[in-house]
Design a protein around this motif. Structure first.
Motif, PDB file in Angstrom:
ATOM      1  N   VAL A   1       0.834  -1.207   0.000  1.00  0.00           N
ATOM      2  CA  VAL A   1       0.000   0.000   0.000  1.00  0.00           C
ATOM      3  C   VAL A   1       0.864   1.252   0.000  1.00  0.00           C
ATOM      4  CG1 VAL A   1      -1.887  -1.182   1.181  1.00  0.00           C
ATOM      5  CG2 VAL A   1      -0.176   0.041   2.538  1.00  0.00           C
ATOM      6  N   ASP A   2       0.252   2.360  -0.361  1.00  0.00           N
ATOM      7  CA  ASP A   2       0.956   3.638  -0.379  1.00  0.00           C
ATOM      8  C   ASP A   2       1.215   4.169   1.025  1.00  0.00           C
ATOM      9  OD1 ASP A   2       0.900   4.358  -3.351  1.00  0.00           O
ATOM     10  OD2 ASP A   2      -1.213   3.956  -2.952  1.00  0.00           O
ATOM     11  N   VAL A   3       0.237   3.954   1.922  1.00  0.00           N
ATOM     12  CA  VAL A   3       0.327   4.529   3.257  1.00  0.00           C
ATOM     13  C   VAL A   3      -0.389   3.625   4.246  1.00  0.00           C
ATOM     14  CG1 VAL A   3      -1.677   6.012   2.750  1.00  0.00           C
ATOM     15  CG2 VAL A   3      -0.169   6.598   4.653  1.00  0.00           C
ATOM     16  N   VAL A   4       0.212   3.454   5.423  1.00  0.00           N
ATOM     17  CA  VAL A   4      -0.407   2.735   6.537  1.00  0.00           C
ATOM     18  C   VAL A   4      -0.690   3.733   7.643  1.00  0.00           C
ATOM     19  CG1 VAL A   4      -0.103   1.001   8.345  1.00  0.00           C
ATOM     20  CG2 VAL A   4       0.738   0.544   6.022  1.00  0.00           C
TER      21      VAL A   4
ATOM     22  N   MET B   1       5.116  -5.161  11.647  1.00  0.00           N
ATOM     23  CA  MET B   1       4.437  -5.727  10.478  1.00  0.00           C
ATOM     24  C   MET B   1       3.835  -4.664   9.570  1.00  0.00           C
ATOM     25  SD  MET B   1       4.182  -7.568  13.399  1.00  0.00           S
ATOM     26  CE  MET B   1       2.511  -7.524  14.028  1.00  0.00           C
ATOM     27  N   SER B   2       3.474  -3.519  10.156  1.00  0.00           N
ATOM     28  CA  SER B   2       2.923  -2.451   9.319  1.00  0.00           C
ATOM     29  C   SER B   2       3.900  -2.038   8.230  1.00  0.00           C
ATOM     30  CB  SER B   2       2.559  -1.240  10.177  1.00  0.00           C
ATOM     31  OG  SER B   2       1.409  -1.479  10.935  1.00  0.00           O
ATOM     32  N   LEU B   3       5.190  -2.075   8.550  1.00  0.00           N
ATOM     33  CA  LEU B   3       6.194  -1.694   7.554  1.00  0.00           C
ATOM     34  C   LEU B   3       6.212  -2.675   6.386  1.00  0.00           C
ATOM     35  CD1 LEU B   3       9.178  -0.731   9.907  1.00  0.00           C
ATOM     36  CD2 LEU B   3       7.388   0.760   8.987  1.00  0.00           C
ATOM     37  N   ASP B   4       5.886  -3.938   6.669  1.00  0.00           N
ATOM     38  CA  ASP B   4       5.894  -4.956   5.616  1.00  0.00           C
ATOM     39  C   ASP B   4       4.694  -4.842   4.678  1.00  0.00           C
ATOM     40  OD1 ASP B   4       8.234  -6.101   6.666  1.00  0.00           O
ATOM     41  OD2 ASP B   4       7.066  -7.277   8.101  1.00  0.00           O
ATOM     42  N   CYS B   5       3.752  -3.967   5.012  1.00  0.00           N
ATOM     43  CA  CYS B   5       2.575  -3.754   4.166  1.00  0.00           C
ATOM     44  C   CYS B   5       2.804  -2.666   3.119  1.00  0.00           C
ATOM     45  CB  CYS B   5       1.381  -3.348   5.029  1.00  0.00           C
ATOM     46  SG  CYS B   5       0.873  -4.588   6.221  1.00  0.00           S
ATOM     47  N   LEU B   6       3.895  -1.938   3.221  1.00  0.00           N
ATOM     48  CA  LEU B   6       4.121  -0.769   2.378  1.00  0.00           C
ATOM     49  C   LEU B   6       4.867  -1.109   1.095  1.00  0.00           C
ATOM     50  CD1 LEU B   6       5.133   1.729   5.193  1.00  0.00           C
ATOM     51  CD2 LEU B   6       3.173   2.020   3.648  1.00  0.00           C
ATOM     52  N   LYS B   7       4.538  -0.392   0.039  1.00  0.00           N
ATOM     53  CA  LYS B   7       5.315  -0.465  -1.185  1.00  0.00           C
ATOM     54  C   LYS B   7       6.600   0.348  -0.992  1.00  0.00           C
ATOM     55  CE  LYS B   7       2.222   1.242  -3.928  1.00  0.00           C
ATOM     56  NZ  LYS B   7       1.486   1.858  -5.067  1.00  0.00           N
TER      57      LYS B   7
ATOM     58  N   ARG C   1       9.101   3.218  -0.859  1.00  0.00           N
ATOM     59  CA  ARG C   1       8.910   4.653  -0.653  1.00  0.00           C
ATOM     60  C   ARG C   1       7.528   4.968  -0.072  1.00  0.00           C
ATOM     61  NH1 ARG C   1      10.869   5.083  -5.992  1.00  0.00           N
ATOM     62  NH2 ARG C   1       9.064   6.315  -6.608  1.00  0.00           N
ATOM     63  N   GLY C   2       6.879   3.971   0.529  1.00  0.00           N
ATOM     64  CA  GLY C   2       5.599   4.192   1.186  1.00  0.00           C
ATOM     65  C   GLY C   2       5.775   4.899   2.520  1.00  0.00           C
ATOM     66  N   LEU C   3       4.647   5.337   3.070  1.00  0.00           N
ATOM     67  CA  LEU C   3       4.656   6.127   4.311  1.00  0.00           C
ATOM     68  C   LEU C   3       3.930   5.377   5.421  1.00  0.00           C
ATOM     69  CD1 LEU C   3       5.086   8.796   5.932  1.00  0.00           C
ATOM     70  CD2 LEU C   3       2.903   9.580   4.970  1.00  0.00           C
ATOM     71  N   TRP C   4       4.603   5.250   6.556  1.00  0.00           N
ATOM     72  CA  TRP C   4       3.999   4.697   7.768  1.00  0.00           C
ATOM     73  C   TRP C   4       3.653   5.854   8.694  1.00  0.00           C
ATOM     74  CZ3 TRP C   4       6.978   3.131  12.600  1.00  0.00           C
ATOM     75  CH2 TRP C   4       6.117   2.534  13.546  1.00  0.00           C
ATOM     76  N   VAL C   5       2.360   6.025   8.964  1.00  0.00           N
ATOM     77  CA  VAL C   5       1.878   7.088   9.838  1.00  0.00           C
ATOM     78  C   VAL C   5       1.492   6.450  11.165  1.00  0.00           C
ATOM     79  CG1 VAL C   5       0.238   8.974  10.132  1.00  0.00           C
ATOM     80  CG2 VAL C   5       0.988   8.322   7.823  1.00  0.00           C
ATOM     81  N   THR C   6       2.315   6.620  12.181  1.00  0.00           N
ATOM     82  CA  THR C   6       2.021   6.068  13.496  1.00  0.00           C
ATOM     83  C   THR C   6       1.488   7.205  14.362  1.00  0.00           C
ATOM     84  OG1 THR C   6       2.972   5.052  15.484  1.00  0.00           O
ATOM     85  CG2 THR C   6       4.502   6.248  14.035  1.00  0.00           C
ATOM     86  N   PHE C   7       0.207   7.118  14.721  1.00  0.00           N
ATOM     87  CA  PHE C   7      -0.417   8.262  15.401  1.00  0.00           C
ATOM     88  C   PHE C   7      -1.127   7.875  16.694  1.00  0.00           C
ATOM     89  CE2 PHE C   7      -3.712   6.602  12.679  1.00  0.00           C
ATOM     90  CZ  PHE C   7      -4.928   6.874  13.310  1.00  0.00           C
TER      91      PHE C   7
ATOM     92  N   SER D   1      13.202   1.922   1.424  1.00  0.00           N
ATOM     93  CA  SER D   1      13.344   3.388   1.507  1.00  0.00           C
ATOM     94  C   SER D   1      12.042   4.034   1.993  1.00  0.00           C
ATOM     95  CB  SER D   1      13.750   3.978   0.147  1.00  0.00           C
ATOM     96  OG  SER D   1      15.020   3.515  -0.231  1.00  0.00           O
ATOM     97  N   LEU D   2      11.529   3.495   3.083  1.00  0.00           N
ATOM     98  CA  LEU D   2      10.247   3.940   3.614  1.00  0.00           C
ATOM     99  C   LEU D   2      10.357   5.270   4.339  1.00  0.00           C
ATOM    100  CD1 LEU D   2       8.964   0.561   5.113  1.00  0.00           C
ATOM    101  CD2 LEU D   2       8.614   1.473   2.805  1.00  0.00           C
ATOM    102  N   PHE D   3       9.224   5.926   4.459  1.00  0.00           N
ATOM    103  CA  PHE D   3       9.094   7.141   5.255  1.00  0.00           C
ATOM    104  C   PHE D   3       8.254   6.820   6.486  1.00  0.00           C
ATOM    105  CE2 PHE D   3       9.737   8.497   0.920  1.00  0.00           C
ATOM    106  CZ  PHE D   3      10.592   9.583   1.009  1.00  0.00           C
ATOM    107  N   MET D   4       8.473   7.551   7.566  1.00  0.00           N
ATOM    108  CA  MET D   4       7.605   7.429   8.732  1.00  0.00           C
ATOM    109  C   MET D   4       7.388   8.805   9.343  1.00  0.00           C
ATOM    110  SD  MET D   4       9.824   6.021  11.986  1.00  0.00           S
ATOM    111  CE  MET D   4       8.530   6.587  13.103  1.00  0.00           C
TER     112      MET D   4
END
Length: 326
Positions: free
Chosen positions: A211-214, A225-231, A233-239, A259-262
Motif C-alpha cells: 500500500v501507499d500509506v499505513v 508488520m505495518s512496515l511490511d505492508c508498504l510499497k 517509498r511508502g509512508l507509515w503514519v504512526t499516530f 526506503s520507507l518514510f515514517m
C-alpha cells in the motif's frame, strides 16, 4: 460556580478516575465558560490517565480533551462568542466536567444543524482524520491505504472519508462484528487480525505491491508488520499507541524495507493557528453535512461512569464513538 468533574490525582488504571466537585471561577481575559452537553471519549484520554502522556499542569488534573456545549459566560476581550452560542472544541485538556473555562481561541462555532452529541463525537477524531488524509498524506483516487482499527471511533470516520476521496481502503479489525461494521463504512477489504496475518493478506490484496500509506494508531501490536505492508517509498503514519508504545526503530530498517518514510503526527501541530483550526473544522463539517461521513455514536455513559467507559474502551468492547453525558 461548582461543577462535577472527573479528576486524576495519580496515574493508573480506570479506578483512578474520581468523580469530584470543583470550583469554576468566572472566565478570565480571553476565556469563555461553557456548559457541556456532551463530552467525547478518546483513546488518548487513557494515555494521560496512565501517565504515558503528561498533562501540562501536572497532577491533579481534569481528564478529557473534547466536548460540545453552550457558552454561559464571556471573559474580557472576547469578541467572537456570546452567551448562548453553540460551540465545540478538540484537543483541549479538562473536558470531563459539567462546566469549564476555556480559551476562546480553542473553540469553533457549532452550526445549528449539527447536534451537540455529533460534535462531541467527532471534533478530535474527525479533525484528526482531516489532517491525516489531506495533509499528512494527500489521499486521492490513486491511493491504496491500510487503516488499522477500522471499526474504532477514528477508523469509521477515516474509512468513509477515504472512500469519499476515491481511495482503495483496506482495514483491520478484531472480530467478525467489527469486520462487518468496517465494511459498511467505507472499507473495500477488512482483515480480521486475530485470524489472519494482516501483512501477508495486504500483499495478497495488492498483488504483491503493498500500500501507499499505513495509518496505525495501534502501536506495539502492529509493529513492525505495518512496515511490511508498504510499497517502496511508502509512508507509515504512526499516530497512536492503543496496544502500547512502539519499540525504538533504527533508521536502517526503513532502508531495508524499501526506503520507507515514517511520521508521528499529532492534531495540535495541524491546528496551531486560528486559521488552521477553522479550516480543519470547516472541512469536517462539510463532509458530514454532505452525508459522505456518518458519525456513529455507539456507546454513551453518564459522566460519573467514566471509569467504566475507559475500561470498556481499553478492553476493545466498544466500536465507533463513545460519549460521556454530564
Amino acid at each position: 460556580m461548582k461543577s462535577r468533574a472527573i479528576l486524576i490525582r495519580s496515574y493508573g488504571g480506570p479506578e483512578v478516575l474520581e468523580l469530584a466537585e470543583i470550583d469554576v471561577p468566572l472566565p478570565g481575559p480571553g476565556e469563555v465558560q461553557i456548559h457541556h452537553t456532551a463530552i467525547g471519549l478518546n483513546f488518548a484520554d487513557t494515555y494521560y490517565r496512565t501517565g504515558l502522556y503528561k498533562p501540562a499542569g501536572g497532577l491533579p488534573f481534569v481528564a478529557g480533551s473534547e466536548g460540545a456545549g453552550t457558552v454561559v459566560a464571556v471573559g474580557e476581550g472576547v469578541d467572537d462568542f456570546r452567551i448562548g452560542d453553540r460551540v465545540a472544541y478538540p484537543n483541549n485538556d479538562g473536558a470531563y466536567c459539567d462546566y469549564r473555562n476555556i480559551r476562546a481561541s480553542a473553540l469553533v462555532a457549532l452550526p445549528d444543524d449539527i447536534p451537540f452529541e455529533v460534535a462531541a463525537a467527532m471534533m478530535t477524531k474527525g479533525m484528526t482524520v482531516e489532517f491525516l488524509l489531506n495533509r499528512t498524506y494527500q489521499v486521492g483516487p490513486e491511493t491504496v491505504l491500510l487503516w488499522h482499527a477500522a471499526a474504532g471511533g477514528v477508523g469509521l470516520i477515516a474509512c468513509q472519508w477515504a472512500k469519499a476521496l476515491g481511495a482503495t481502503v483496506i482495514g483491520t479489525a478484531g472480530s467478525a462484528d467489527k469486520v462487518k461494521l468496517a465494511l459498511e463504512h467505507g472499507c473495500d477489504h477488512v482483515i480480521n487480525y486475530r485470524e489472519e496475518d494482516f501483512a501477508a493478506r495486504v500483499k495478497e490484496l495488492t498483488a504483491g505491491k503493498g500500500v501507499d500509506v499505513v495509518y496505525d494508531s495501534v502501536g506495539k501490536d502492529t509493529f513492525p508488520m505495518s512496515l511490511d505492508c508498504l510499497k517502496p517509498r511508502g509512508l507509515w503514519v504512526t499516530f497512536g499507541n492503543a496496544s502500547g508504545p512502539v519499540e525504538p526503530l533504527a533508521p536502517l530498517v526503513l532502508l531495508q524495507k524499501g526506503s520507507l518514510f515514517m511520521t508521528r503526527p499529532t492534531l495540535g501541530h495541524y491546528i496551531a493557528t486560528r486559521q488552521e483550526l477553522n479550516k480543519c473544522a470547516e472541512a469536517l463539517f462539510a463532509i458530514v453535512r454532505g452525508n459522505k461521513v456518518v458519525i456513529n455514536v455507539n456507546q454513551t455513559y453518564p459522566l460519573a461512569d467514566a471509569a467504566r467507559a475507559h475500561a470498556d474502551l481499553e478492553a476493545r468492547r466498544t466500536s465507533g464513538t463513545t460519549l460521556l453525558i454530564p
